[in-house]
Write an enzyme that holds these catalytic residues in place. Structure first.
Site, PDB file in Angstrom:
ATOM      1  N   TYR A   4     -12.081  11.404   2.812  1.00 58.27           N
ATOM      2  CA  TYR A   4     -12.684  10.331   2.010  1.00 58.27           C
ATOM      3  C   TYR A   4     -13.017   9.073   2.822  1.00 58.27           C
ATOM      4  O   TYR A   4     -13.367   8.036   2.269  1.00 58.27           O
ATOM      5  CB  TYR A   4     -11.838  10.080   0.752  1.00 58.27           C
ATOM      6  CG  TYR A   4     -12.029  11.272  -0.180  1.00 58.27           C
ATOM      7  CD1 TYR A   4     -13.061  11.292  -1.100  1.00 58.27           C
ATOM      8  CD2 TYR A   4     -11.268  12.430  -0.024  1.00 58.27           C
ATOM      9  CE1 TYR A   4     -13.327  12.417  -1.868  1.00 58.27           C
ATOM     10  CE2 TYR A   4     -11.515  13.562  -0.793  1.00 58.27           C
ATOM     11  CZ  TYR A   4     -12.545  13.549  -1.707  1.00 58.27           C
ATOM     12  OH  TYR A   4     -12.820  14.669  -2.447  1.00 58.27           O
ATOM     13  N   GLU A  16     -13.132   2.008  -4.819  1.00 56.81           N
ATOM     14  CA  GLU A  16     -13.871   3.259  -5.026  1.00 56.81           C
ATOM     15  C   GLU A  16     -13.315   4.093  -6.161  1.00 56.81           C
ATOM     16  O   GLU A  16     -12.122   4.036  -6.460  1.00 56.81           O
ATOM     17  CB  GLU A  16     -13.776   4.140  -3.765  1.00 56.81           C
ATOM     18  CG  GLU A  16     -14.341   3.540  -2.512  1.00 56.81           C
ATOM     19  CD  GLU A  16     -14.189   4.467  -1.305  1.00 56.81           C
ATOM     20  OE1 GLU A  16     -13.483   5.499  -1.398  1.00 56.81           O
ATOM     21  OE2 GLU A  16     -14.808   4.158  -0.270  1.00 56.81           O
ATOM     22  N   HIS A  60       0.811  -1.228   0.000  1.00 56.93           N
ATOM     23  CA  HIS A  60       0.000   0.000   0.000  1.00 56.93           C
ATOM     24  C   HIS A  60       0.842   1.275   0.000  1.00 56.93           C
ATOM     25  O   HIS A  60       0.758   2.092   0.907  1.00 56.93           O
ATOM     26  CB  HIS A  60      -0.968   0.012   1.193  1.00 56.93           C
ATOM     27  CG  HIS A  60      -2.059  -1.013   1.063  1.00 56.93           C
ATOM     28  ND1 HIS A  60      -3.189  -1.004   1.829  1.00 56.93           N
ATOM     29  CD2 HIS A  60      -2.191  -2.082   0.232  1.00 56.93           C
ATOM     30  CE1 HIS A  60      -3.974  -2.027   1.485  1.00 56.93           C
ATOM     31  NE2 HIS A  60      -3.375  -2.680   0.520  1.00 56.93           N
ATOM     32  N   TYR A 109     -10.750  -8.911   5.108  1.00 58.65           N
ATOM     33  CA  TYR A 109     -10.570 -10.140   4.325  1.00 58.65           C
ATOM     34  C   TYR A 109     -11.169 -11.344   5.050  1.00 58.65           C
ATOM     35  O   TYR A 109     -11.527 -12.337   4.440  1.00 58.65           O
ATOM     36  CB  TYR A 109      -9.088 -10.345   3.982  1.00 58.65           C
ATOM     37  CG  TYR A 109      -8.586  -9.237   3.079  1.00 58.65           C
ATOM     38  CD1 TYR A 109      -9.031  -9.153   1.756  1.00 58.65           C
ATOM     39  CD2 TYR A 109      -7.716  -8.258   3.534  1.00 58.65           C
ATOM     40  CE1 TYR A 109      -8.617  -8.130   0.923  1.00 58.65           C
ATOM     41  CE2 TYR A 109      -7.297  -7.229   2.705  1.00 58.65           C
ATOM     42  CZ  TYR A 109      -7.746  -7.163   1.399  1.00 58.65           C
ATOM     43  OH  TYR A 109      -7.353  -6.147   0.577  1.00 58.65           O
TER      44      TYR A 109
HETATM   45 CA   LIG Z   1     -13.725   6.325   0.791  1.00 53.82          CA
END
Ligand SMILES: [Ca+2]
Length: 396
Positions: free
Chosen positions: A280, A270, A174, A291
């Site tokens: 956000y 998204e 990430h 998961y």
């Molecule tokens: Ca979001």
């Protein structure tokens, strides 16, 4: 008369069934969660199909571990390799040159030499900007550097790191890392939250560089007018926050707004329109599950003060890079968004009207490849895959 009426009714029924078939969403699997969208059209938009004939050519292979593809001004392509180099490929897929000389990258897991962007003045100054994972302190982090491509296009010189998304953490996942210049010559940079709980919560912290969209100058300074520039204890480079892992950014060719796509966990990928100072939501709100299928946090999808995605997927797309189609060679593609799907193994075409997704199509499903990035140049789309292949999509 009776027969005529029956015939008309039959025609109407056949027509309706055809319309329904055409408009069914492309996704047919059950979602992982039973969460309901906040607004109509936020997920599973009507399926659409491109009518203009187009062709797909695999024009290069064995490209190593490509992460990003961007066009050079003359139509050749610049492709990064996660292991720490770049290469130039011509418009027909022929290898031109390998570019070396980049600072060391931490190429484990999802890391390495990731995205690249050309200086808006590249034709004159030959400056390029790239993102990479850098060994740093206790772990590693996403950094952005710039340097000058030499005359022979074989190396970068005078490399300097201009930005680091601190703090470093021990994770190989990430990194976010997408780079895109805005019309004023400032650079948008996305980062992820490193996929560990220590980083996850920091997506909501304004004093952390994890899970953010930044806007910086070419020297890595906060862009003038940034939303938190005068806020004590906030990183002045932050443009927006509450992001999970965004590897897709592009500027909408008509509105000039910044669009983003990000990975959710199990479900909840998204598409967002990124606006200055907005939150956000990750990890407070999400349409995805852990998961393990457990809910994330309180298991809520909407909250006052947090932005709703324009669109989401469950099951996921796994969005790599994306581009708007900025021409009209294939007329119905004009201003559509094309996103490379990794685990989903296709390119998602989104038809957008008034900032809403009104149609979705899956392209190149037959290739069975993980699409890492998609680029636009002069009516054509180029896509690179984790299999090391380069595809070109053109009007037939
Ligand atoms: Ca979001």
């Amino acid at each position: 008369m009776k027969a005529k009426i029956i015939l008309s009714i039959t025609a109407v029924i056949i027509y309706s069934v055809e319309c329904l078939a055409q408009n069914s969403p492309v996704e047919t699997q059950n979602p992982n969660s039973d969460y309901k969208p906040a607004k109509a059209g936020q997920t599973r938009a009507a399926g659409v199909k491109t009518k203009t004939a187009y062709k797909v050519d695999k024009i290069a292979e064995k490209l190593g571990s490509p992460w990003a593809v961007i066009p050079l001004p003359d139509g050749r392509l610049l492709i990064t390799d996660r292991k720490g180099s770049m290469q130039i490929i011509d418009a027909n897929g022929t290898f031109v040159k390998k570019i070396t000389g980049f600072p060391e990258v931490d190429a484990s897991g999802q890391g390495g030499l990731l995205d690249v962007a050309l200086d808006p003045n590249f034709s004159k100054n030959k400056m390029i900007y790239w993102s990479f994972s850098e060994k740093n302190g206790v772990g590693n982090l996403m950094a952005v550097a710039k340097g000058e491509l030499n005359e022979a296009e074989s190396t970068v010189q005078n490399s300097v790191v201009i930005f680091r998304a601190t703090p470093p953490l021990k994770s190989s996942m990430h990194y976010g890392s997408r780079l895109v210049f805005d019309k004023d010559g400032n650079l948008f940079v996305s980062t992820g939250e490193r996929s560990i709980l220590e980083g996850r919560k920091q997506a909501q912290w304004l004093n952390s560089g994890l899970g953010k969209i930044f806007k910086i100058t070419k020297d890595g300074k906060p862009a003038p007018g940034n939303p938190f520039i005068n806020q004590k204890d906030a990183m002045p480079e932050i443009f927006a926050y509450g992001i999970r892992n965004a590897q897709s950014l592009d500027i909408h060719p008509v509105t000039g707004e910044l669009w983003e796509a990000e990975f959710g966990p199990k479900g909840g990928d998204e598409v967002n329109i990124i606006k200055a100072g907005k939150n956000y939501g990750w990890p407070t709100i999400t349409y995805g599950l852990e998961y393990s299928l457990a809910k994330v946090g309180d298991g809520i999808q909407q909250k006052e003060g947090m932005e709703q995605p324009v669109y989401y997927w469950d099951p996921v797309l796994s969005p790599g890079g994306m581009t708007f189609y900025k021409g009209n060679a294939i007329p119905e593609w004009k201003n559509n968004l094309f996103i490379g799907g990794l685990s989903s193994m296709h390119i998602a075409r989104l038809v957008i009207e008034n900032n809403k997704v009104v149609g979705e199509e899956r392209l190149l499903e037959d290739k069975k490849e993980r699409f890492r990035d998609v680029a636009y140049f002069n009516g054509m789309l180029y896509a690179i895959t984790d299999g090391g292949n380069l595809y070109r999509i053109t009007k037939k």
